[in-house]
Design an enzyme around this catalytic site. Structure first.
Site, PDB file in Angstrom:
ATOM      1  N   CYS A  44       7.610   6.967  41.165  1.00  0.00           N
ATOM      2  CA  CYS A  44       8.274   6.886  39.849  1.00  0.00           C
ATOM      3  C   CYS A  44       7.796   8.030  38.957  1.00  0.00           C
ATOM      4  O   CYS A  44       8.604   8.682  38.282  1.00  0.00           O
ATOM      5  CB  CYS A  44       7.969   5.557  39.169  1.00  0.00           C
ATOM      6  SG  CYS A  44       8.512   4.105  40.081  1.00  0.00           S
TER       7      CYS A  44
ATOM      8  N   CYS B  20       3.368   3.442  39.597  1.00  0.00           N
ATOM      9  CA  CYS B  20       4.158   3.845  40.769  1.00  0.00           C
ATOM     10  C   CYS B  20       4.167   5.367  40.912  1.00  0.00           C
ATOM     11  O   CYS B  20       4.752   6.066  40.084  1.00  0.00           O
ATOM     12  CB  CYS B  20       5.576   3.291  40.606  1.00  0.00           C
ATOM     13  SG  CYS B  20       6.790   3.939  41.760  1.00  0.00           S
TER      14      CYS B  20
END
Length: 107
Positions: free
Chosen positions: A35, A32
């Site tokens: 993230c 991600c």
């Protein structure tokens, strides 16, 4: 030493649900992009908050049961638990100042 504790399924209940006080759970995954961009912000916020807030990172790929239990549908997902109960949820990347403000609001 990292201010963020990376845990899996086995430790989650003991480290997050049964913990006293405020626990910030970062549901994320290594693939991600948002993230990964938020990691330094989270580390800095955890360091600044110190003992006021326990910050935990959960990889949703390695611990999908926890993510399902908390209804995680998008990441990054910051779930604030106070004495084991969900008190706040933030989906999407946010800066350190916002992480700190939300944590302090939930203390």
């Amino acid at each position: 030493m990292n201010a963020v504790l990376e845990i899996g399924q086995e430790e989650f209940d003991a480290q997050a649900v049964q913990a006293k006080g405020l626990v910030l759970v970062d549901f994320s995954a290594p693939w991600c992009g948002p993230c990964r961009r938020m990691e330094p912000e989270l580390e800095a916020a955890a360091a600044e908050l110190g003992d006021q807030v326990k910050v935990i990172k959960v990889n949703i790929d390695e611990s999908p049961e926890i993510a399902m239990r908390y209804g995680v549908q998008g990441i990054p997902n910051l779930t604030f638990l106070k004495n084991g109960q969900v008190v706040d949820v933030q989906v999407g990347a946010i800066p350190k100042a916002t992480i700190i403000a939300r944590a302090k609001r939930n203390l």
